[in-house]
Structure formats: structure tokens, C-alpha cells
Design a protein around this motif. Sequence first.
Motif, PDB file in Angstrom:
ATOM      1  N   GLY A 187     -36.291  18.201  29.747  1.00  0.00           N
ATOM      2  CA  GLY A 187     -36.236  16.822  29.948  1.00  0.00           C
ATOM      3  C   GLY A 187     -35.901  15.854  31.323  1.00  0.00           C
ATOM      4  O   GLY A 187     -34.638  16.952  31.969  1.00  0.00           O
ATOM      5  N   ILE A 188     -36.429  16.120  32.118  1.00  0.00           N
ATOM      6  CA  ILE A 188     -36.572  15.201  33.210  1.00  0.00           C
ATOM      7  C   ILE A 188     -36.455  13.624  33.225  1.00  0.00           C
ATOM      8  O   ILE A 188     -37.491  13.002  32.711  1.00  0.00           O
ATOM      9  CB  ILE A 188     -37.332  15.900  34.528  1.00  0.00           C
ATOM     10  N   ILE A 189     -35.661  12.389  33.399  1.00  0.00           N
ATOM     11  CA  ILE A 189     -35.550  11.251  33.222  1.00  0.00           C
ATOM     12  C   ILE A 189     -34.926  10.626  34.535  1.00  0.00           C
ATOM     13  O   ILE A 189     -34.934  11.220  35.854  1.00  0.00           O
ATOM     14  CB  ILE A 189     -34.773  10.833  32.759  1.00  0.00           C
ATOM     15  N   ARG A 190     -35.969   9.180  34.469  1.00  0.00           N
ATOM     16  CA  ARG A 190     -34.843   8.669  36.004  1.00  0.00           C
ATOM     17  C   ARG A 190     -34.294   7.127  34.841  1.00  0.00           C
ATOM     18  O   ARG A 190     -35.188   6.441  34.226  1.00  0.00           O
ATOM     19  CB  ARG A 190     -36.672   7.777  36.382  1.00  0.00           C
ATOM     20  N   THR A 191     -33.536   6.343  34.779  1.00  0.00           N
ATOM     21  CA  THR A 191     -32.953   5.404  33.784  1.00  0.00           C
ATOM     22  C   THR A 191     -32.902   4.263  35.052  1.00  0.00           C
ATOM     23  O   THR A 191     -32.270   3.443  34.428  1.00  0.00           O
ATOM     24  CB  THR A 191     -31.214   6.409  33.768  1.00  0.00           C
ATOM     25  N   ASN A 192     -33.014   3.986  36.542  1.00  0.00           N
ATOM     26  CA  ASN A 192     -32.424   3.693  37.221  1.00  0.00           C
ATOM     27  C   ASN A 192     -30.987   3.650  37.425  1.00  0.00           C
ATOM     28  O   ASN A 192     -30.414   2.276  38.416  1.00  0.00           O
ATOM     29  CB  ASN A 192     -33.008   1.883  36.718  1.00  0.00           C
ATOM     30  N   ASN A 193     -30.007   3.954  36.858  1.00  0.00           N
ATOM     31  CA  ASN A 193     -28.602   4.079  37.066  1.00  0.00           C
ATOM     32  C   ASN A 193     -28.847   5.465  38.012  1.00  0.00           C
ATOM     33  O   ASN A 193     -28.843   6.567  37.538  1.00  0.00           O
ATOM     34  CB  ASN A 193     -28.604   4.208  36.057  1.00  0.00           C
ATOM     35  N   PRO A 194     -28.103   5.036  39.506  1.00  0.00           N
ATOM     36  CA  PRO A 194     -28.005   6.394  40.561  1.00  0.00           C
ATOM     37  C   PRO A 194     -27.182   7.374  39.688  1.00  0.00           C
ATOM     38  O   PRO A 194     -27.492   8.732  40.211  1.00  0.00           O
ATOM     39  CB  PRO A 194     -28.022   5.294  41.298  1.00  0.00           C
ATOM     40  N   GLU A 195     -26.500   6.817  38.557  1.00  0.00           N
ATOM     41  CA  GLU A 195     -25.561   7.364  38.334  1.00  0.00           C
ATOM     42  C   GLU A 195     -25.547   8.866  37.780  1.00  0.00           C
ATOM     43  O   GLU A 195     -25.705   9.757  37.362  1.00  0.00           O
ATOM     44  CB  GLU A 195     -23.367   7.280  38.146  1.00  0.00           C
ATOM     45  N   ILE A 196     -26.820   8.639  37.261  1.00  0.00           N
ATOM     46  CA  ILE A 196     -27.970   9.301  35.862  1.00  0.00           C
ATOM     47  C   ILE A 196     -28.357  10.214  36.569  1.00  0.00           C
ATOM     48  O   ILE A 196     -27.968  11.089  36.449  1.00  0.00           O
ATOM     49  CB  ILE A 196     -28.093   8.507  34.201  1.00  0.00           C
ATOM     50  N   ASP A 197     -28.875   9.477  37.776  1.00  0.00           N
ATOM     51  CA  ASP A 197     -29.931   9.646  37.974  1.00  0.00           C
ATOM     52  C   ASP A 197     -30.406  11.065  39.076  1.00  0.00           C
ATOM     53  O   ASP A 197     -30.835  11.412  39.359  1.00  0.00           O
ATOM     54  CB  ASP A 197     -30.852   8.879  38.829  1.00  0.00           C
ATOM     55  N   GLU A 198     -28.579  10.933  39.408  1.00  0.00           N
ATOM     56  CA  GLU A 198     -29.002  12.021  40.847  1.00  0.00           C
ATOM     57  C   GLU A 198     -27.216  12.568  40.334  1.00  0.00           C
ATOM     58  O   GLU A 198     -27.153  13.975  40.587  1.00  0.00           O
ATOM     59  CB  GLU A 198     -27.935  10.775  42.138  1.00  0.00           C
ATOM     60  N   MET A 199     -26.430  12.222  39.355  1.00  0.00           N
ATOM     61  CA  MET A 199     -25.541  13.414  39.265  1.00  0.00           C
ATOM     62  C   MET A 199     -24.912  14.197  37.950  1.00  0.00           C
ATOM     63  O   MET A 199     -24.635  14.665  37.317  1.00  0.00           O
ATOM     64  CB  MET A 199     -24.218  12.456  39.398  1.00  0.00           C
ATOM     65  N   SER A 200     -26.273  13.382  36.544  1.00  0.00           N
ATOM     66  CA  SER A 200     -26.337  13.348  35.148  1.00  0.00           C
ATOM     67  C   SER A 200     -25.969  14.526  34.772  1.00  0.00           C
ATOM     68  O   SER A 200     -27.798  14.878  35.157  1.00  0.00           O
ATOM     69  CB  SER A 200     -25.508  12.219  34.395  1.00  0.00           C
TER      70      SER A 200
END
Lengths: 412, 228
Positions: A187-200
Motif C-alpha cells: 500500500g502507498i498512502i498520503r497522510t499529509n503528515n510529512p513524517e509519515i509520507d516521507e519517512m515512515s
Amino acid sequence: MFKIILKTAYLNLWRRKSRTFILIVMISFGLAAMIFTQGLYEGMMSQMIDDALRTSSGDFMISKEGHYKSQLLSDYIYDTEPVISALKKNNNVAHFVTRVKNEGMVSSAKYSQGAEILGVNLEQEQYFINYKKPLRQGRLELNENKKEAIIGQDLADKLKVKIGRKIVLTGQALDKELVAGAFRVVGIIRTNNPEIDEMSVIIRQKHMQELFKMNGHISEVSVLVKDKKQAKQTESTIKAYLTKNSSQKFEVLGWEELYALLAMMKSMFVYFVYISYFIVFLAVAVGFFNILLISILERVKEYGILLAVGTSFSIVKKMIYLEALIVGMFGFVFGSFFGALLLIYSKFWGIDLSNFATGLNKMGMASIMYAEIHFGYFVLAFVVVLLTSYLSAIIPVWKLKKLKPVQAIRFV
Amino acid sequence: MPILKLKKLSKTYTEGKNVETHAVRHIDLEIKKGEFVVVSGPSGSGKTTLLNLIGGLDAPTSGTIMFNAFKISHLKEKDLAHVRLHNIGFIFQAYNLVPVLTAKENIEYIMTLQKVAPKIRNERIEKIAHHLGIYNLLHKKPNELSGGQQQRIAVARAIVSKPKLILADEPTANLDTHNSETLLDLMKKLNEEEKVTFIFSTHDPVLIEKAKRNIILKDGKIDKDITV
């Protein structure tokens, strides 16, 4: 007596219909803009905070004392039972999730970078990561028996991986050994939390505990409360309970401490709203004052006559203030109406800024912005109108006060 | 006892730094209650200034004005407004009705300020409207009325509040001969019936002839004070 003063003020207003109309339009436009801006700013801020809270800290987070600073895997919660018990007993706790967190590396065939590896139970995340349906590709499920991962859109772009491709996670296990595991991206997600979207990289909690030899322990518990105003009190209650009932030392930190930058942005946005308000208010007040002054100066002779026949200056003053107030109130009614319409539209349908999505997402903002509506916006607008009306009338009244009745009658 | 007593009343206007205009110079004058007085004289003789000073619309440079034995020449604007409201009626050359109000509301306005009860206000308006022949004009606004009609409304406004003194500044200047004479007859009738003191300024010889007392001004001074 008030009736005749009010009637005179009201009728005076409509002697030049087009001018009064322009004035009302100007005030309405200014107020609608102020109300809309405030609702949109607050909506945007709330979205940012909500996205960050749901994907990470919750309203507050419980972890072993020192974990927030160290972020070490070794700072884990071993005494989970009293934590769960405290949360279940508290009436203000709406939802909570347990997570395992470790820093490590993620590698694809083409690229490697540092990553935050999150071990979650997706079934429990329906009010957290899952809440806003962040899925862009694949599925938001992690098979219990297969090693699968969900990653953020930006990380997927960097790693150049697609659904079905494998990534390798490397990190230090609890016993200090370097371990690695291959996971398939489902799965690929977009949460609008840069920490999650770029790093997690999100993997099943059981797999994470196995990979890093966690022996079933967790790193943190994120908690959402029912009444946000009571969040601090709930934090204290939980902390007190844990101090009394557990041998382990915990830290219970609110989102403002965990996301200091976001908290600062929130308070800065308040000032930003007030500055915007002030600028619009100033523009409206100057226009209002200008038109009111011209309108009063045109009728100085009439005011002179009123003074001559025995009207006290305080009554004339009331007439002028009432005139300003009536225009202001018309502006307020129409401005509030149009402001509310804009807010209702933006609250339910949102404003689509997809063209700026990349930049907005980098700042942790959603590309569709939803406004908020609070009664307070209209109260503030009402106060602004009262203030503008009053201030706009001060100089015309002062100019008139300087004149004797005979000068006013002869005024050209 | 005079209703009005002026002692060495002067008014000097200063334009620029050193240009002084003496509009009224050292006027001593007594006017008795119920008198019907004309102030006449050529343009610039100080008629309007004198009326403005008497009515408290302007402050004198020196001298005193006693109204009903009460010194009003040095009162503050707030107190002067009170004196005007309860004692003095004004009739202006240009009628000066409030344009947004109907004729009835214009007449009623001063009584409203005086806090006269609505029932009494209506009775008085009805009476004066019949008296002045303006009953069917009461619902009209000033811009729907002719000059003569507007001036009758202005007279009604001045008289209905039962002032002790009415000051009329060239009230017939904008009226034709017929309307001028009608208005003057009307004012005389009110003077005789209601015992209201009238002071009006004019330079119309026909009107001057009808007055019992004619004060002629010249260069801001009383040139002649003729009582018929």
C-alpha cells in the motif's frame, strides 16, 4: 424621542441610495472576507493538527520516561497492563493504539534512506492512520502471515518502488544486533503528515516485534480524547494512575509538547488571522469614514437647523452614530450571510488546491482545505462593525461639534 | 418687564489676521412681551447677525443679552440649546425643513424634543394645521410642497411648541407678494391671539408698514426705532 432620531438617521441614509449601497457592499465584502478567512485558517490549522495527531501522537502519548528524547528501541514499555487499564477506566479517553517505533534504513533496488519503522495493528488504527482513508495505491491491510509494508507516497517516489515490489528494512534490534528483513509493499498512502509520507514504513506490529526482538513489548501508546478541553486533566489523571499502579516510570506528553512547531504555528495563525482582520478592518474603516464624512459634510446645514430649533448636540451626535451603526448593521447582516455561505460551502465541499498539492503536503497541509464555522466569528465580526461604525463617525461628529449653529447653517 | 433686553451688544467677525468686520455695534434694545417688531435696514446692516445673537445661534463679542431677565449671552451651547428649545421659535428665509420628514413630523419634531405627550402633540398639530390651512399637507414631504406651503409648515413648527419669542429672518424673501402678505397676516394673527412676541427682519417696505415697531439698522447700529 428615540423613534424620531432613529427615523431621521435611517431616512438620511437612503437619500443617496447608490452611495449607501456601495458602502453596504464594501462593508459586507470586507466582513465576508474576514469571516471566511478566519474559518478557512482555522479549518486549515485544525486539519494539520488532526492529521498529525491521528497519524502520530494522538492528543497525548504514553511512553517510557525518556523515550521521547532518546527515541531508542530500548526505552520500551514493559508494564503494558496498567497503561491499558488506566485508559479503559478513563471516561474522556475515546480511542487508543499501541505502536512500536524504531529508526533504521529502508532500501529498494535503486535507493536507500533513513526511515522510521512503525509497527502497528491496522485493525486498531481506524481512528488514527486509517481515519482519513489515506490510501493512494494498493490496499490498507497487512497480512498476518506475510511480511508486508505500507509506505508514504513521497518515500515510494524516492525509493522508486511500486505496489508488489520488495523493500529491505535494516535496524538495530533490542539486543544491539543489526537485523534486516524484506517486506513487500502492498500500500502507498498520503497522510499529509510529512513524517509519515516521507519517512515512515508501516508494518504489522507482530512482525516488527519479531524483527527487532521486542518480545511483545511496545514503544508507545497514542490516545485520542473525547473532550479536547479536558485533555490536560486526562493526561494528569492517567499519569497519576500510572505512578501509583506501575513499577515502570512513564512520560505522558501532550501533542503541543510533541509537536512544538505545530503548536507554535497554531498560536501564530491566531495572530495572522488578527493581522488579516486588522488590515481588512482598516480598509473598510477608511472607506466607511470617507463616505460618512462626505455624507455628513453635505448635511451640515441641516444639522445646523436642528441645532437652531433646540436640538442638543448630543441628539445630533446620536443621529450621526446611529446612521453609521445602521449602515454597519446592514453590512454585518449581508457580510455574515455571504461569509456563512462561503464557509458552509468550504466546510462541506472544501476548496480544492490540488494544483499546489506538492508544496502544501510538504508543509503538512491537505490539498483540499475544509473551513470551520464557529459562532465566535460572527460575534467578532459584529464587534468589528460596531467599532468601525463608531470610529468612522468620530471625526464627522468632531467637525460638527466645532461649529456654532450659525456657522453650521451657513456651511457650504 | 421686557422679554428681551440687549446691552451694548456687539459682534465683530475677524477674517484673516487683521481684517475685522463689525456686524453689530453697541446695540441697546428692549422688547416687551407680545410686541410685533420688524428689524429692517439695507443688506449688510446687521439684521441677520442681530437675530442670530438674540436666538443664541452665535455668541456676541461683547455686551449682554437678557431673556426674561435671565442672562443668556454667555451660556454654554448645551444650555443655549435648552433655552432655544423651550423659549424661542425660528422661521428661516429658506424654510429649512428637515427634508426626510413629513410636514407633520417636521411640526412635531420640537414637541418631541420637549417631551410633550403624543396625544397633546396631535391635538396641537391638528389645531395649528386647521389654523394655517395646511391640514391636507401634513403627510407630504418638503420637496412635494411649494415655497409658500413650506413656509407655512415652518411657521407651524415654530409656533406649535408655544415659544415665548419667535425670530423670523426675512421669512418672506422667497415668497411672492400674495404669499408674503398671507404669511404676515398669519403672524400678526398669532401675535394678537397667542400673545407671542415676534421679531422679524425684512427690507420689504410693504411688510415694514404693517409692523407696530420698526427698528432700522445701519452699519450694525440702530439708526431709528419707530413705534407706530
